[in-house]
Design an enzyme around this catalytic site. Structure first.
Site, PDB file in Angstrom:
ATOM      1  N   LYS A 112       0.816  -1.215   0.000  1.00 56.99           N
ATOM      2  CA  LYS A 112       0.000   0.000   0.000  1.00 56.99           C
ATOM      3  C   LYS A 112       0.851   1.267   0.000  1.00 56.99           C
ATOM      4  CE  LYS A 112      -4.134  -2.243   1.617  1.00 56.99           C
ATOM      5  NZ  LYS A 112      -3.775  -3.645   1.925  1.00 56.99           N
TER       6      LYS A 112
HETATM    7  C1  LIG Z   1      -4.510  -4.699   1.590  1.00 59.30           C
HETATM    8  C2  LIG Z   1      -3.755  -5.973   1.464  1.00 59.30           C
HETATM    9  C3  LIG Z   1      -4.195  -7.005   0.614  1.00 59.30           C
HETATM   10  C4  LIG Z   1      -5.480  -6.894  -0.171  1.00 59.30           C
HETATM   11  O1  LIG Z   1      -5.405  -5.925  -1.181  1.00 59.30           O
HETATM   12  P1  LIG Z   1      -6.739  -5.356  -1.859  1.00 59.30           P
HETATM   13  O2  LIG Z   1      -6.290  -4.219  -2.684  1.00 59.30           O
HETATM   14  O3  LIG Z   1      -7.640  -4.943  -0.730  1.00 59.30           O
HETATM   15  O4  LIG Z   1      -7.308  -6.471  -2.636  1.00 59.30           O
HETATM   16  C5  LIG Z   1      -3.401  -8.121   0.493  1.00 59.30           C
HETATM   17  N1  LIG Z   1      -2.262  -8.253   1.189  1.00 59.30           N
HETATM   18  C6  LIG Z   1      -1.819  -7.300   2.025  1.00 59.30           C
HETATM   19  C7  LIG Z   1      -0.562  -7.514   2.783  1.00 59.30           C
HETATM   20  C8  LIG Z   1      -2.547  -6.128   2.196  1.00 59.30           C
HETATM   21  O5  LIG Z   1      -2.114  -5.176   3.016  1.00 59.30           O
END
Ligand SMILES: *Cc1c(COP(=O)(O)O)cnc(C)c1O
Length: 465
Positions: A112
């Site tokens: 993210k």
């Molecule tokens: C947020 C997250 C996901 C899921 O991603 P999305 O965009 O919500 O599908 C998967 N793995 C990790 C480590 C995350 O932080």
């Protein structure tokens, strides 16, 4: 670029308004009115760029009219300059066909950061030009919150409130949010699930008065700018492994469907991506949809991969809109049906379009642990539980054996030390910049799962706009 709502009834916006609005006023999500495309020759030229350079080229058409390309390049350099790996998103080969793209070299050790470091700076840029301020409200199942806080802390034009489900995020995840001492950062532990937190955030955005008083904005993956910044690493990996001609496939663990939707957009932009394998944990609403064509809500159950403990994948609405040929009324009807009855069926033609590109898989916790163990035994690579679910999903892809499959490494294993220890008997160490995290002082407020109480808290603590 103009932005339209997936529900067809909100005003069309330019990039900066779409960035600041987050959710559209009709409850829909903003998407570009068309997908910009590059030719094979253009992609081939982009293969020589470094990560920030590629980010600038991929993002430029989406922000045209709002951010100049020269500003965009300096924003991208600033966003990715502090990452802990020179390549920003390095690729590690796991076997003859499978690659791991490590997306955990940013400040909070999850993918993210790759979007939010960029989005935080874009907020600054746009707000500075307008001389205004915003209040960011977001819900997190773990990783979004810390990444958003790192992106927004100490920004003069921003107050940020992050809701997380009390007791349902890992200690490392919680501490990455609650140990940030900036006065514009407010952490709220809600006594409920992630979906409860997300519903509260949605209800706050639906409150026109609150929204206007505090200039509310969002950074969770309903914000288009996050998807936009995530397109970049799909292009990055495609150009490294597939060249501009040879198709590749991606294996992606999913929660809100934001990450894998960015891959879908990369394909629409002209990259040769053949297929997406989408992995869920036991909260498998999407896997069940892929199997049946029916979206049916269920209760959220905690798992070893808390960032995917979600039963409403908000960003799937963006894919639906595309699969329904941008028919906002049809999408609005489906969403209304889902709200009323907890279920909807995708029409067969649209479902077929989706299934041509996506394949679903699920890993319950025992499978996730077994995957962590077998990847470690075969390659020496320690993968976090979310990443393991993506790797497991790669097996549902039935491409030719020489088509590279890229599994997205969505978090550093040290964010989930208990799960790793349960799988391989070792605790992964935190990287140096977070080594003292467990000793730092925490600051957060626990509130009931109650919209009015949480609204009052935000009103009380947001600085005057
Ligand atoms: C947020 C997250 C996901 C899921 O991603 P999305 O965009 O919500 O599908 C998967 N793995 C990790 C480590 C995350 O932080």
């Amino acid at each position: 670029m103009r932005y339209i709502s997936t529900r067809g009834r909100a005003p069309e916006l330019g990039f900066d308004d779409a960035l600041l609005a987050g959710l559209a006023t009709d409850g829909g999500l903003y998407v570009p009115s068309s997908w910009p495309r590059f030719s094979q020759t253009e992609w081939a030229a982009f293969a020589a760029l470094d990560y920030a350079g590629l980010a600038t080229k991929v993002i430029a058409p989406y922000v045209r009219g709002s951010v100049a390309e020269s500003s965009l390049l300096s924003i991208a350099k600033q966003a990715y300059g502090g990452f802990a790996h020179q390549a920003v998103a390095p690729l590690v080969q796991l076997d003859s066909q499978l690659w791991l793209m490590e997306l955990f070299h940013g400040p909070t050790l999850a993918f993210k950061d790759y979007a939010l470091q960029m989005v935080g700076l874009l907020f600054d840029h746009v707000l500075k030009a307008r001389g205004s301020r915003i209040t960011i409200v977001g819900a997190t199942s773990g990783d979004t919150g810390s990444a958003a806080i790192e992106a927004c802390k100490d920004r003069a034009a921003v107050d940020i409130f992050i809701l997380h489900p009390a007791g349902r995020v890992s200690e490392v995840q919680r501490r990455q949010m609650t140990t940030v001492q900036s006065s514009n950062v407010h952490n709220v532990a809600v006594q409920g699930s992630f979906d409860d937190c997300q519903n509260i955030v949605k209800a706050m955005f639906a409150d026109v008065e609150l929204r206007a008083d505090l200039n509310l904005s969002a950074v969770n993956s309903i914000n288009w700018a996050r998807i936009m910044a995530q397109i970049v690493y799909y292009a990055w990996a495609s150009l490294r492994l597939g060249s501009e001609y040879k198709p590749v496939a991606f294996a992606v663990p999913t929660g809100n469907f934001g990450n894998v939707f960015a891959g879908y957009v990369a394909k629409q932009m002209g990259l040769p991506i053949a297929k997406f394998a989408v992995g869920s944990n036991r909260n498998d609403i999407l896997t069940r949809y892929f199997e049946t064509g029916l979206m049916t809500a269920a209760d959220v159950v905690p798992s070893l991969s808390p960032s995917m403990d979600i039963q409403i994948s908000s960003n799937f609405e963006r894919l639906l809109f595309s699969a329904y040929n941008n028919d906002g009324v049809a999408v609005a009807n489906l969403m209304e049906r889902f709200k009323q009855s907890g279920e909807y069926a995708v029409d067969p033609a649209s479902h077929a379009r989706i299934m041509a590109l996506f394949a679903g898989d699920r890993s319950k916790d025992d499978v996730t642990k077994a995957t962590i163990k077998s990847v470690f035994a075969a390659t020496g690579q320690v993968v976090d539980p979310h990443t393991a679910i993506g790797i497991h999903a790669a097996r549902v892809l039935k491409g030719s054996p020489d088509m590279p499959i890229i599994a997205l490494g969505t978090a550093h294993p040290a964010k989930f030390p208990d799960a790793i220890e349960a799988a391989i008997g070792q605790r992964p160490a935190l990287p140096a910049h977070l080594a003292d995290l467990l000793q730092r002082h925490e600051r957060f407020t626990t509130l009931a799962n109650d919209l009015d109480q949480i609204k009052a808290y935000v009103r009380q603590h947001a600085r005057q706009i």
